[in-house]
Write a protein that holds these residues in place. Structure first.
Motif, short mmCIF file in Angstrom:
data_model
loop_
_atom_site.label_atom_id
_atom_site.label_comp_id
_atom_site.label_asym_id
_atom_site.label_seq_id
_atom_site.Cartn_x
_atom_site.Cartn_y
_atom_site.Cartn_z
N PRO A 1 -62.78 81.25 -76.09
CA PRO A 1 -62.72 80.17 -75.18
C PRO A 1 -62.13 78.83 -75.40
CG PRO A 1 -65.06 80.61 -75.76
CD PRO A 1 -64.10 81.80 -76.45
N ASN A 2 -62.36 78.83 -76.92
CA ASN A 2 -61.80 77.64 -77.43
C ASN A 2 -60.06 77.22 -77.30
OD1 ASN A 2 -64.45 76.80 -78.10
ND2 ASN A 2 -64.31 78.07 -79.62
N LYS A 3 -59.54 78.30 -77.30
CA LYS A 3 -58.05 78.19 -77.04
C LYS A 3 -57.55 78.80 -75.45
CE LYS A 3 -56.73 82.59 -79.43
NZ LYS A 3 -56.00 83.18 -80.44
N TYR A 4 -58.13 78.88 -74.74
CA TYR A 4 -57.68 78.96 -73.31
C TYR A 4 -56.47 78.69 -72.92
CZ TYR A 4 -59.86 74.99 -70.81
OH TYR A 4 -59.97 73.91 -70.21
N GLU A 5 -56.27 77.40 -73.18
CA GLU A 5 -54.93 76.50 -72.86
C GLU A 5 -53.68 77.34 -73.39
OE1 GLU A 5 -55.83 72.07 -71.91
OE2 GLU A 5 -57.10 72.81 -73.48
N HIS A 6 -53.67 77.74 -74.69
CA HIS A 6 -52.61 78.46 -75.18
C HIS A 6 -53.05 79.61 -75.98
CE1 HIS A 6 -50.93 74.53 -74.88
NE2 HIS A 6 -51.98 73.85 -75.34
N ASP A 7 -53.54 80.51 -75.17
CA ASP A 7 -54.01 82.05 -75.71
C ASP A 7 -52.90 82.83 -75.35
OD1 ASP A 7 -55.12 84.36 -76.22
OD2 ASP A 7 -57.34 83.73 -75.43
N PRO A 8 -52.38 83.54 -76.32
CA PRO A 8 -51.39 84.67 -75.99
C PRO A 8 -52.07 85.88 -75.14
CG PRO A 8 -51.63 84.28 -78.26
CD PRO A 8 -52.27 83.20 -77.84
N ASP A 9 -53.43 86.20 -75.68
CA ASP A 9 -54.07 87.11 -75.02
C ASP A 9 -54.46 87.06 -73.69
OD1 ASP A 9 -54.27 88.67 -77.41
OD2 ASP A 9 -55.92 87.55 -77.94
N LEU A 10 -54.77 85.88 -73.18
CA LEU A 10 -55.10 85.37 -71.72
C LEU A 10 -53.78 85.68 -70.97
CD1 LEU A 10 -56.78 84.59 -69.40
CD2 LEU A 10 -56.58 82.12 -70.19
N ASP A 11 -52.71 84.99 -71.63
CA ASP A 11 -51.47 84.95 -71.21
C ASP A 11 -50.73 86.21 -70.92
OD1 ASP A 11 -51.31 82.26 -71.33
OD2 ASP A 11 -50.03 82.08 -73.10
N ARG A 12 -51.05 87.21 -71.54
CA ARG A 12 -50.56 88.67 -71.61
C ARG A 12 -51.37 89.15 -70.25
NH1 ARG A 12 -53.20 92.77 -72.65
NH2 ARG A 12 -54.41 91.80 -74.47
N ILE A 13 -52.83 89.13 -70.20
CA ILE A 13 -53.54 89.63 -69.20
C ILE A 13 -52.95 89.09 -67.82
CG2 ILE A 13 -55.84 89.65 -68.22
CD1 ILE A 13 -56.63 89.64 -71.15
N ARG A 14 -52.85 87.54 -67.94
CA ARG A 14 -52.52 87.16 -66.44
C ARG A 14 -50.92 87.70 -66.04
NH1 ARG A 14 -53.03 80.69 -66.45
NH2 ARG A 14 -52.25 81.23 -64.38
N GLN A 15 -50.14 87.89 -66.92
CA GLN A 15 -48.83 88.35 -66.86
C GLN A 15 -48.91 89.94 -66.29
OE1 GLN A 15 -45.77 88.15 -69.97
NE2 GLN A 15 -44.19 88.57 -68.34
N GLU A 16 -49.75 90.59 -66.96
CA GLU A 16 -49.76 91.79 -66.61
C GLU A 16 -50.26 92.26 -65.22
OE1 GLU A 16 -51.70 93.99 -69.89
OE2 GLU A 16 -50.12 93.76 -71.26
N ARG A 17 -51.07 91.51 -65.08
CA ARG A 17 -52.13 91.49 -63.83
C ARG A 17 -51.49 90.67 -62.42
NH1 ARG A 17 -55.68 95.51 -63.94
NH2 ARG A 17 -56.97 94.50 -62.26
N GLY A 18 -50.65 89.82 -62.81
CA GLY A 18 -50.13 89.08 -61.84
C GLY A 18 -50.97 87.83 -61.61
N TYR A 19 -52.00 87.45 -62.23
CA TYR A 19 -52.67 86.04 -61.93
C TYR A 19 -51.85 84.91 -62.32
CZ TYR A 19 -56.73 89.70 -62.70
OH TYR A 19 -57.09 90.75 -62.62
N SER A 20 -51.40 84.55 -61.19
CA SER A 20 -50.35 83.44 -60.97
C SER A 20 -51.04 82.05 -60.99
CB SER A 20 -49.26 83.57 -60.03
OG SER A 20 -49.93 83.82 -58.67
#
Length: 188
Positions: free
Chosen positions: A44-63
């Motif tokens: 949670p300390n790197k949510y603004e620049h987290d490649p794992d979160l970005d990947r999940i968002r992209q794969e699941r369409g969380y825009s």
């Protein structure tokens, strides 16, 4: 850190208490997965620049994403809001929440209509499937900072129980029945 979940002891005490049975009956990640609940643990300390979160968002369409601080000092009509969140309901869309600070409980119904309490803490990203009966409350610390994620524009329309004829509920129940029919018994 693993997500903690357990079958609830149903009583009328403060909803913010753990409500564990004695002895506790913990619920496995496989059991939650069988209910179509998804989970990731991120930093949670790197949510603004987290490649794992970005990947999940992209794969699941969380825009779409926003942040929400829930505590008595920051939310007008806090007690009423908490009461509303704790009313059992479904949504026509997934409910995606990422805990950045603090903690709280998502309660979900299992296929036998028992409550499972899921304790989310910093780093826990949880996805509740469309059509699952659920509710939310803070724990006794009375604070959580959540990232809310959505596919497209944010929609948060609760449909309070009973919603057995709602298309989202029917679709969810069908998926659970399909899962039961193809999953070995020991997965429960």
């Amino acid at each position: 850190m693993a997500l903690e979940a357990w079958f609830m002891e149903e009583d009328e005490e403060d909803q913010r208490l753990p409500h564990q049975k004695n002895p506790p009956e913990y619920v496995s990640m496989d059991h939650l997965a069988g209910l179509r609940v998804l989970y990731w643990n991120l930093n949670p300390n790197k949510y603004e620049h987290d490649p794992d979160l970005d990947r999940i968002r992209q794969e699941r369409g969380y825009s779409f994403m926003d942040l929400l601080d829930l505590c008595p000092e920051k939310v007008e009509n806090y007690d009423q809001k908490l009461k509303n969140f704790y009313t059992e309901h479904i949504h026509a869309d997934e409910e995606i929440r990422y805990c950045l600070e603090g903690s709280g409980y998502f309660d979900v119904r299992d296929k036998s209509d028992r409550w499972i309490r899921v304790w989310i803490k910093p780093g826990d990203l949880i996805v509740l499937p469309t059509g699952i009966y659920h509710r939310f409350t803070l724990d006794s610390d009375n604070y959580i900072k959540l990232m809310r994620l959505f596919v497209g524009e944010p929609v948060w329309t609760p449909f309070n129980r009973s919603q057995e004829d709602h298309p989202a509920r029917k679709k969810y129940v069908t998926k659970i029945i399909e899962y039961i029919n193809v999953t070995p018994l020991e997965a429960y």
